[in-house]
Write a protein that holds these residues in place. Structure first.
Motif, PDB file in Angstrom:
ATOM      1  N   GLU A 217     -10.948 -28.364  66.048  1.00 43.25           N
ATOM      2  CA  GLU A 217     -11.938 -27.180  66.465  1.00 43.25           C
ATOM      3  C   GLU A 217     -11.195 -25.738  66.614  1.00 43.25           C
ATOM      4  OE1 GLU A 217     -14.553 -26.338  70.213  1.00 43.25           O
ATOM      5  OE2 GLU A 217     -15.517 -27.804  68.802  1.00 43.25           O
ATOM      6  N   ALA A 218      -9.919 -26.242  67.376  1.00 43.09           N
ATOM      7  CA  ALA A 218      -9.058 -25.099  67.723  1.00 43.09           C
ATOM      8  C   ALA A 218      -8.629 -24.459  66.639  1.00 43.09           C
ATOM      9  CB  ALA A 218      -7.980 -25.393  68.742  1.00 43.09           C
ATOM     10  N   LEU A 219      -8.237 -25.231  65.568  1.00 41.55           N
ATOM     11  CA  LEU A 219      -7.488 -24.683  64.432  1.00 41.55           C
ATOM     12  C   LEU A 219      -8.628 -23.972  63.453  1.00 41.55           C
ATOM     13  CD1 LEU A 219      -5.191 -24.875  62.548  1.00 41.55           C
ATOM     14  CD2 LEU A 219      -5.908 -26.610  61.479  1.00 41.55           C
ATOM     15  N   MET A 220      -9.808 -24.505  63.280  1.00 42.65           N
ATOM     16  CA  MET A 220     -10.922 -23.906  62.697  1.00 42.65           C
ATOM     17  C   MET A 220     -10.873 -22.558  63.071  1.00 42.65           C
ATOM     18  SD  MET A 220     -14.597 -24.921  62.169  1.00 42.65           S
ATOM     19  CE  MET A 220     -15.125 -24.259  63.797  1.00 42.65           C
ATOM     20  N   PHE A 221     -10.991 -22.361  64.651  1.00 45.06           N
ATOM     21  CA  PHE A 221     -11.208 -21.032  65.256  1.00 45.06           C
ATOM     22  C   PHE A 221     -10.054 -20.064  64.993  1.00 45.06           C
ATOM     23  CE2 PHE A 221     -15.045 -23.032  67.231  1.00 45.06           C
ATOM     24  CZ  PHE A 221     -15.896 -22.037  66.979  1.00 45.06           C
ATOM     25  N   LYS A 222      -9.106 -20.586  64.929  1.00 42.87           N
ATOM     26  CA  LYS A 222      -7.951 -19.563  64.569  1.00 42.87           C
ATOM     27  C   LYS A 222      -7.854 -19.006  63.183  1.00 42.87           C
ATOM     28  CE  LYS A 222      -4.300 -22.000  67.898  1.00 42.87           C
ATOM     29  NZ  LYS A 222      -3.261 -22.674  68.088  1.00 42.87           N
ATOM     30  N   LEU A 223      -8.223 -19.934  62.394  1.00 38.71           N
ATOM     31  CA  LEU A 223      -8.407 -19.576  60.857  1.00 38.71           C
ATOM     32  C   LEU A 223      -9.563 -18.604  60.740  1.00 38.71           C
ATOM     33  CD1 LEU A 223      -8.383 -23.069  59.074  1.00 38.71           C
ATOM     34  CD2 LEU A 223      -6.525 -21.402  59.214  1.00 38.71           C
ATOM     35  N   ILE A 224     -10.444 -19.002  61.514  1.00 41.46           N
ATOM     36  CA  ILE A 224     -11.815 -17.930  61.573  1.00 41.46           C
ATOM     37  C   ILE A 224     -11.154 -16.525  62.046  1.00 41.46           C
ATOM     38  CG2 ILE A 224     -14.037 -17.197  62.656  1.00 41.46           C
ATOM     39  CD1 ILE A 224     -14.762 -20.288  62.372  1.00 41.46           C
ATOM     40  N   ARG A 225     -10.629 -16.436  63.247  1.00 42.31           N
ATOM     41  CA  ARG A 225     -10.028 -15.262  63.940  1.00 42.31           C
ATOM     42  C   ARG A 225      -9.024 -14.482  62.809  1.00 42.31           C
ATOM     43  NH1 ARG A 225     -10.266 -18.290  68.683  1.00 42.31           N
ATOM     44  NH2 ARG A 225      -8.310 -19.172  68.399  1.00 42.31           N
ATOM     45  N   ALA A 226      -8.249 -15.380  62.301  1.00 45.83           N
ATOM     46  CA  ALA A 226      -7.235 -14.817  61.299  1.00 45.83           C
ATOM     47  C   ALA A 226      -7.992 -14.131  60.014  1.00 45.83           C
ATOM     48  CB  ALA A 226      -6.334 -15.951  60.801  1.00 45.83           C
ATOM     49  N   ALA A 227      -8.949 -14.531  59.761  1.00 48.07           N
ATOM     50  CA  ALA A 227      -9.806 -14.386  58.456  1.00 48.07           C
ATOM     51  C   ALA A 227     -10.421 -12.681  58.862  1.00 48.07           C
ATOM     52  CB  ALA A 227     -10.752 -15.377  58.067  1.00 48.07           C
ATOM     53  N   PHE A 228     -10.881 -12.585  59.965  1.00 45.20           N
ATOM     54  CA  PHE A 228     -11.653 -11.451  60.314  1.00 45.20           C
ATOM     55  C   PHE A 228     -10.757 -10.343  60.789  1.00 45.20           C
ATOM     56  CE2 PHE A 228     -15.265 -14.425  59.752  1.00 45.20           C
ATOM     57  CZ  PHE A 228     -15.965 -13.873  58.964  1.00 45.20           C
ATOM     58  N   SER A 229      -9.249 -10.531  61.181  1.00 48.12           N
ATOM     59  CA  SER A 229      -8.678  -9.733  61.950  1.00 48.12           C
ATOM     60  C   SER A 229      -8.415  -8.613  61.236  1.00 48.12           C
ATOM     61  CB  SER A 229      -7.422 -10.535  62.362  1.00 48.12           C
ATOM     62  OG  SER A 229      -6.476 -10.756  61.389  1.00 48.12           O
ATOM     63  N   GLN A 230      -8.200  -8.798  59.686  1.00 58.16           N
ATOM     64  CA  GLN A 230      -8.017  -7.624  58.789  1.00 58.16           C
ATOM     65  C   GLN A 230      -8.977  -7.983  57.711  1.00 58.16           C
ATOM     66  OE1 GLN A 230      -4.052  -6.304  58.656  1.00 58.16           O
ATOM     67  NE2 GLN A 230      -3.251  -8.048  59.605  1.00 58.16           N
ATOM     68  N   ARG A 231     -10.207  -7.365  57.798  1.00 60.95           N
ATOM     69  CA  ARG A 231     -11.321  -7.818  56.858  1.00 60.95           C
ATOM     70  C   ARG A 231     -11.104  -7.185  55.713  1.00 60.95           C
ATOM     71  NH1 ARG A 231     -16.492  -8.431  59.842  1.00 60.95           N
ATOM     72  NH2 ARG A 231     -17.389  -8.232  57.958  1.00 60.95           N
ATOM     73  N   ARG A 232     -10.235  -6.455  55.117  1.00 64.36           N
ATOM     74  CA  ARG A 232      -9.877  -6.002  54.011  1.00 64.36           C
ATOM     75  C   ARG A 232      -9.081  -6.709  53.348  1.00 64.36           C
ATOM     76  NH1 ARG A 232      -9.567   0.722  54.148  1.00 64.36           N
ATOM     77  NH2 ARG A 232     -11.731   1.252  55.018  1.00 64.36           N
ATOM     78  N   LYS A 233      -8.146  -7.715  53.977  1.00 67.24           N
ATOM     79  CA  LYS A 233      -7.225  -8.579  53.528  1.00 67.24           C
ATOM     80  C   LYS A 233      -7.944  -9.590  52.428  1.00 67.24           C
ATOM     81  CE  LYS A 233      -2.953  -7.626  55.941  1.00 67.24           C
ATOM     82  NZ  LYS A 233      -1.898  -7.969  56.423  1.00 67.24           N
ATOM     83  N   THR A 234      -7.478 -10.308  51.755  1.00 69.87           N
ATOM     84  CA  THR A 234      -7.979 -11.574  51.088  1.00 69.87           C
ATOM     85  C   THR A 234      -7.467 -12.558  52.093  1.00 69.87           C
ATOM     86  OG1 THR A 234      -5.723 -11.972  50.323  1.00 69.87           O
ATOM     87  CG2 THR A 234      -7.202 -10.818  48.982  1.00 69.87           C
ATOM     88  N   LEU A 235      -8.414 -13.694  52.108  1.00 72.36           N
ATOM     89  CA  LEU A 235      -8.094 -14.747  52.886  1.00 72.36           C
ATOM     90  C   LEU A 235      -6.588 -15.426  52.918  1.00 72.36           C
ATOM     91  CD1 LEU A 235      -9.537 -16.766  54.660  1.00 72.36           C
ATOM     92  CD2 LEU A 235     -10.173 -18.225  52.801  1.00 72.36           C
ATOM     93  N   ALA A 236      -6.060 -15.481  51.761  1.00 66.93           N
ATOM     94  CA  ALA A 236      -4.644 -15.849  51.879  1.00 66.93           C
ATOM     95  C   ALA A 236      -3.797 -15.031  52.487  1.00 66.93           C
ATOM     96  CB  ALA A 236      -4.029 -16.158  50.327  1.00 66.93           C
ATOM     97  N   ASN A 237      -3.797 -13.611  52.235  1.00 69.09           N
ATOM     98  CA  ASN A 237      -3.138 -12.709  53.100  1.00 69.09           C
ATOM     99  C   ASN A 237      -3.394 -12.625  54.646  1.00 69.09           C
ATOM    100  OD1 ASN A 237      -1.555 -11.985  50.904  1.00 69.09           O
ATOM    101  ND2 ASN A 237      -2.784 -10.256  50.280  1.00 69.09           N
TER     102      ASN A 237
END
Length: 293
Positions: A217-237
């Motif tokens: 669960e913790a890893l999932m939320f780290k991925l979610i926070r990363a994905a939304f930290s810079q919305r204009r970036k692609t998921l990979a970036n």
């Protein structure tokens, strides 16, 4: 005399002024008070944890409906006034002076409600809304529902679905832990002093089980926070550039593709099931020594 009139008398008696450092805006509309109580569904069997009672307007209404109310107030002066003025009126009220983020809500539920689920009701300071809500949801304390006054913009984000312009990390986090219901929109003129933004009453009914399962669960939320930290970036970036994670871009692309997603997709397009599946791929490749991929 209603709760609003009684509060006005209290404010006049003690010359109470809202303090900016505590983000105080006092609710002064009787109809909104009724909507909060109705949304929370407070009954005579309930123990209610109230966060930020201020001069006690909502507190009075809660005490008239609930079996017991514990009001947590960070402002020592207001807490002292509530002790002097409201405790003699309501035998089912207790005041706790302190920061809710430093309280053990599970211990409160155990002490006051024999460990059974409690109801939380609050008019939260807008500058600290998200940390308080996430602390309540993430701790695993027995909470049946959280009914809060929040900034309208925050309410919109909590209600947003994947693909919506308002969708963010908090949207997915709230959806993971609870079902959100918008009870009322509240204009600035319902407060004293008037805030510069509109508000909303939202109820979060906690889920008995999350809508998706994940191995980490913790890893999932780290991925979610990363994905939304810079919305204009692609998921990979976004994921490869996250300070919370330590994966190369090549490894990130590998995991995203194994999850059946495009590395160029943006995080706001993914739903909880997508993130849970992605987290499981990362977990299997990098953390589960029993799996070889």
């Amino acid at each position: 005399m209603n709760a609003v009139s009684e509060t006005y008398e209290l404010i006049k008696k003690y010359d109470i002024h809202a303090r900016k450092r505590f983000g105080q805006n006092f609710l002064t509309d009787e109809r909104v008070l009724e909507k909060i109580i109705d949304a929370a569904g407070v009954s005579g069997d309930d123990f209610v944890l109230e966060i930020g009672p201020g001069p006690g307007t909502l507190t009075r209404c809660l005490c008239e409906k609930a079996r017991q109310v514990l009001a947590v107030e960070v402002d020592y002066d207001l807490s002292d006034i509530l002790e002097r003025e409201l405790i003699p009126l309501y035998g089912n009220l207790e005041i706790l002076t302190g920061d809710i983020l430093k309280q053990d809500v599970a211990e409160i539920a155990e002490r006051y409600n024999s460990g059974r689920p409690i109801k939380v009701v609050a008019n939260l300071p807008y500058y600290i809304t998200t940390p308080i809500l996430m602390e309540l949801l993430e701790t695993g304390a027995p909470i049946q529902s959280i009914t809060v006054m929040v900034q309208k913009e925050v309410a919109d984000r909590m209600m947003a679905k994947p693909g919506d312009k308002d969708c963010g990390a908090i949207s997915l986090a709230v959806n993971y832990y609870a079902e959100a219901y918008l009870a009322a929109n509240v204009p600035p003129n319902c407060f004293k002093p008037r805030p510069k933004v509109s508000s909303a009453v939202i109820r979060l009914t906690t889920r008995p089980e999350p809508p998706v399962s994940t191995k980490d669960e913790a890893l999932m939320f780290k991925l979610i926070r990363a994905a939304f930290s810079q919305r204009r970036k692609t998921l990979a970036n976004a994921i490869s550039g996250s300070a919370e994670l330590d994966f190369s871009k090549e490894d990130v692309i590998r995991c995203i593709e194994k999850a059946g997603l495009s590395p160029t997709v943006r995080g706001e397009k993914l739903d909880l099931a997508d993130y849970a599946g992605l987290a499981d791929i990362f977990f299997a490749i990098f953390f589960d020594k029993t799996v070889c991929l």
